[in-house]
Design a protein around this motif. Sequence first.
Motif, PDB file in Angstrom:
ATOM      1  N   LEU A   1      47.438 -12.805 -32.594  1.00  0.00           N
ATOM      2  CA  LEU A   1      47.920 -13.731 -33.609  1.00  0.00           C
ATOM      3  C   LEU A   1      49.415 -14.005 -33.446  1.00  0.00           C
ATOM      4  CD1 LEU A   1      47.411 -15.399 -36.164  1.00  0.00           C
ATOM      5  CD2 LEU A   1      47.752 -13.334 -37.508  1.00  0.00           C
ATOM      6  N   LEU A   2      50.194 -12.950 -33.186  1.00  0.00           N
ATOM      7  CA  LEU A   2      51.623 -13.139 -32.977  1.00  0.00           C
ATOM      8  C   LEU A   2      51.884 -14.037 -31.782  1.00  0.00           C
ATOM      9  CD1 LEU A   2      52.958  -9.506 -33.628  1.00  0.00           C
ATOM     10  CD2 LEU A   2      53.208 -11.521 -35.102  1.00  0.00           C
ATOM     11  N   LEU A   3      51.080 -13.843 -30.738  1.00  0.00           N
ATOM     12  CA  LEU A   3      51.225 -14.688 -29.555  1.00  0.00           C
ATOM     13  C   LEU A   3      50.887 -16.130 -29.880  1.00  0.00           C
ATOM     14  CD1 LEU A   3      51.763 -14.966 -26.530  1.00  0.00           C
ATOM     15  CD2 LEU A   3      49.344 -14.420 -26.128  1.00  0.00           C
ATOM     16  N   ALA A   4      49.847 -16.312 -30.691  1.00  0.00           N
ATOM     17  CA  ALA A   4      49.461 -17.672 -31.072  1.00  0.00           C
ATOM     18  C   ALA A   4      50.570 -18.338 -31.869  1.00  0.00           C
ATOM     19  CB  ALA A   4      48.172 -17.636 -31.891  1.00  0.00           C
ATOM     20  N   CYS A   5      51.173 -17.582 -32.815  1.00  0.00           N
ATOM     21  CA  CYS A   5      52.248 -18.154 -33.622  1.00  0.00           C
ATOM     22  C   CYS A   5      53.457 -18.472 -32.760  1.00  0.00           C
ATOM     23  CB  CYS A   5      52.643 -17.188 -34.733  1.00  0.00           C
ATOM     24  SG  CYS A   5      51.360 -16.995 -35.996  1.00  0.00           S
ATOM     25  N   ALA A   6      53.728 -17.605 -31.804  1.00  0.00           N
ATOM     26  CA  ALA A   6      54.846 -17.842 -30.903  1.00  0.00           C
ATOM     27  C   ALA A   6      54.620 -19.096 -30.078  1.00  0.00           C
ATOM     28  CB  ALA A   6      55.052 -16.632 -29.999  1.00  0.00           C
ATOM     29  N   ASN A   7      53.378 -19.382 -29.776  1.00  0.00           N
ATOM     30  CA  ASN A   7      53.064 -20.583 -29.004  1.00  0.00           C
ATOM     31  C   ASN A   7      52.967 -21.839 -29.871  1.00  0.00           C
ATOM     32  OD1 ASN A   7      52.956 -19.199 -26.601  1.00  0.00           O
ATOM     33  ND2 ASN A   7      50.754 -18.773 -26.769  1.00  0.00           N
ATOM     34  N   GLY A   8      53.175 -21.697 -31.187  1.00  0.00           N
ATOM     35  CA  GLY A   8      53.284 -22.875 -32.032  1.00  0.00           C
ATOM     36  C   GLY A   8      52.025 -23.253 -32.789  1.00  0.00           C
ATOM     37  N   TRP A   9      50.974 -22.429 -32.755  1.00  0.00           N
ATOM     38  CA  TRP A   9      49.823 -22.769 -33.590  1.00  0.00           C
ATOM     39  C   TRP A   9      49.283 -21.565 -34.308  1.00  0.00           C
ATOM     40  CZ3 TRP A   9      45.357 -20.220 -33.343  1.00  0.00           C
ATOM     41  CH2 TRP A   9      44.604 -20.076 -32.215  1.00  0.00           C
ATOM     42  N   ALA A  10      48.651 -21.862 -35.401  1.00  0.00           N
ATOM     43  CA  ALA A  10      47.939 -20.830 -36.156  1.00  0.00           C
ATOM     44  C   ALA A  10      46.529 -21.342 -36.425  1.00  0.00           C
ATOM     45  CB  ALA A  10      48.655 -20.539 -37.469  1.00  0.00           C
ATOM     46  N   GLU A  11      45.641 -20.443 -36.729  1.00  0.00           N
ATOM     47  CA  GLU A  11      44.258 -20.829 -36.973  1.00  0.00           C
ATOM     48  C   GLU A  11      44.166 -21.781 -38.165  1.00  0.00           C
ATOM     49  OE1 GLU A  11      39.931 -18.688 -37.804  1.00  0.00           O
ATOM     50  OE2 GLU A  11      41.735 -17.505 -37.382  1.00  0.00           O
ATOM     51  N   LYS A  12      43.327 -22.803 -38.054  1.00  0.00           N
ATOM     52  CA  LYS A  12      43.198 -23.801 -39.113  1.00  0.00           C
ATOM     53  C   LYS A  12      42.516 -23.230 -40.351  1.00  0.00           C
ATOM     54  CE  LYS A  12      43.047 -28.213 -36.614  1.00  0.00           C
ATOM     55  NZ  LYS A  12      42.271 -29.461 -36.418  1.00  0.00           N
ATOM     56  N   LYS A  13      42.958 -23.710 -41.514  1.00  0.00           N
ATOM     57  CA  LYS A  13      42.253 -23.460 -42.758  1.00  0.00           C
ATOM     58  C   LYS A  13      41.122 -24.479 -42.861  1.00  0.00           C
ATOM     59  CE  LYS A  13      44.046 -25.065 -46.624  1.00  0.00           C
ATOM     60  NZ  LYS A  13      44.958 -25.194 -47.804  1.00  0.00           N
ATOM     61  N   THR A  14      39.969 -24.045 -43.355  1.00  0.00           N
ATOM     62  CA  THR A  14      38.840 -24.954 -43.542  1.00  0.00           C
ATOM     63  C   THR A  14      38.596 -25.176 -45.030  1.00  0.00           C
ATOM     64  OG1 THR A  14      37.781 -24.206 -41.484  1.00  0.00           O
ATOM     65  CG2 THR A  14      36.400 -25.372 -43.078  1.00  0.00           C
ATOM     66  N   VAL A  15      38.491 -26.445 -45.406  1.00  0.00           N
ATOM     67  CA  VAL A  15      38.140 -26.825 -46.778  1.00  0.00           C
ATOM     68  C   VAL A  15      36.853 -27.629 -46.697  1.00  0.00           C
ATOM     69  CG1 VAL A  15      38.814 -28.133 -48.829  1.00  0.00           C
ATOM     70  CG2 VAL A  15      40.544 -26.869 -47.526  1.00  0.00           C
ATOM     71  N   TYR A  16      35.836 -27.198 -47.420  1.00  0.00           N
ATOM     72  CA  TYR A  16      34.536 -27.868 -47.383  1.00  0.00           C
ATOM     73  C   TYR A  16      34.453 -28.928 -48.489  1.00  0.00           C
ATOM     74  CZ  TYR A  16      33.237 -24.253 -44.102  1.00  0.00           C
ATOM     75  OH  TYR A  16      33.191 -23.430 -42.990  1.00  0.00           O
ATOM     76  N   VAL A  17      33.739 -29.993 -48.175  1.00  0.00           N
ATOM     77  CA  VAL A  17      33.650 -31.128 -49.090  1.00  0.00           C
ATOM     78  C   VAL A  17      32.183 -31.525 -49.243  1.00  0.00           C
ATOM     79  CG1 VAL A  17      34.538 -33.416 -49.648  1.00  0.00           C
ATOM     80  CG2 VAL A  17      35.829 -31.939 -48.098  1.00  0.00           C
ATOM     81  N   SER A  18      31.780 -31.831 -50.470  1.00  0.00           N
ATOM     82  CA  SER A  18      30.430 -32.310 -50.715  1.00  0.00           C
ATOM     83  C   SER A  18      30.482 -33.418 -51.761  1.00  0.00           C
ATOM     84  CB  SER A  18      29.523 -31.173 -51.193  1.00  0.00           C
ATOM     85  OG  SER A  18      28.157 -31.532 -51.079  1.00  0.00           O
ATOM     86  N   TYR A  19      29.413 -34.192 -51.871  1.00  0.00           N
ATOM     87  CA  TYR A  19      29.376 -35.290 -52.832  1.00  0.00           C
ATOM     88  C   TYR A  19      28.057 -35.274 -53.589  1.00  0.00           C
ATOM     89  CZ  TYR A  19      26.597 -37.451 -49.129  1.00  0.00           C
ATOM     90  OH  TYR A  19      25.639 -37.696 -48.170  1.00  0.00           O
ATOM     91  N   ILE A  20      28.057 -35.942 -54.746  1.00  0.00           N
ATOM     92  CA  ILE A  20      26.835 -36.159 -55.524  1.00  0.00           C
ATOM     93  C   ILE A  20      26.758 -37.643 -55.855  1.00  0.00           C
ATOM     94  CG2 ILE A  20      25.529 -35.593 -57.606  1.00  0.00           C
ATOM     95  CD1 ILE A  20      27.211 -32.995 -57.754  1.00  0.00           C
ATOM     96  N   LEU A  21      25.710 -38.301 -55.390  1.00  0.00           N
ATOM     97  CA  LEU A  21      25.463 -39.699 -55.718  1.00  0.00           C
ATOM     98  C   LEU A  21      24.681 -39.747 -57.027  1.00  0.00           C
ATOM     99  CD1 LEU A  21      24.110 -40.851 -52.226  1.00  0.00           C
ATOM    100  CD2 LEU A  21      26.473 -40.854 -52.992  1.00  0.00           C
ATOM    101  N   HIS A  22      25.255 -40.389 -58.038  1.00  0.00           N
ATOM    102  CA  HIS A  22      24.616 -40.447 -59.355  1.00  0.00           C
ATOM    103  C   HIS A  22      24.065 -41.852 -59.580  1.00  0.00           C
ATOM    104  CE1 HIS A  22      23.902 -40.471 -63.588  1.00  0.00           C
ATOM    105  NE2 HIS A  22      25.030 -41.061 -63.917  1.00  0.00           N
TER     106      HIS A  22
END
Length: 295
Positions: A1-22
Amino acid sequence: LLLACANGWAEKKTVYVSYILHGNMNYDRYIRPTIWEEFPKIYDGLLDFMDEHPDFKGQLQFSGQTLGSLLQTAPDVLLHARTIHERGQLNFTGTFYSEPVNVNMDGETNYRCAWLGTKIVEKFLGEKTDGFYLQERAYHPQLPWILNHSDVSWTPIITNDDSWFPFKLKGMDGSVSVCVPITRSDIIKRALQAPDNSLLTIEEDYEIPQSFTNTYFKVQAFNEQNDTIRMEWITVKDYICRFGVKPEKYIDHTAKAKNRENGTYSRWTADPLDIITQDYTNRAMRDFRASRIFN
């Protein structure tokens, strides 16, 4: 992880999305011939959009009454939706038979309307529904008991707080169901604030398809431009299977029902002025249907 941060990236956060058709097919303010002819075209157009964008996943709610109308006037629309459901992109929710606001009904009527509407949809599907949509998102603390006895898995509610995950919804008598919080503010702004693996659920009238297509393109553009957050469409059923639900919470408000002076909501809560206005509206629509063009 430290190496990844040193190289300028970090693991992405995931946000899930859903919908309801009414679906509002039987309840909008148009004459019946217009509703039966034009609304199915709107519905089918958004189903075509789903065919073209297989990552666009969510839920569909038709009341038992609306489903019956579509079976008479546009059964191809329902078959199209069921095909999309069968490939795992769209789930049908449980529903009331018509579209009552549950805070205006006694408990027995509430239960029977929920049970009947859900069974009508399940008969068409040949399988269980997933979730249950509340008309106008009106909630009261007796609902978990009704949902449990209608064999419902979850329901979307405006929680009026920063609830980022589905949670166990505790009712007045101790009954427990599952709440999926509804996102009412800007979805991109919410995604920036949301913790990792949270769920943002949007809902809107099916008759306003641009509400969904515009949101899809917003999410698509966000993913193309953002290096730290990824937004991913998912059905609520798949989300809960993957991540489960958070501990119990008790909600003691009735969502929109507390805003009795709100003009949009008051027509659903038997406001006397609205009853008078509705009478005049019905007369005008009867005159319009009976009118003829004379040379």
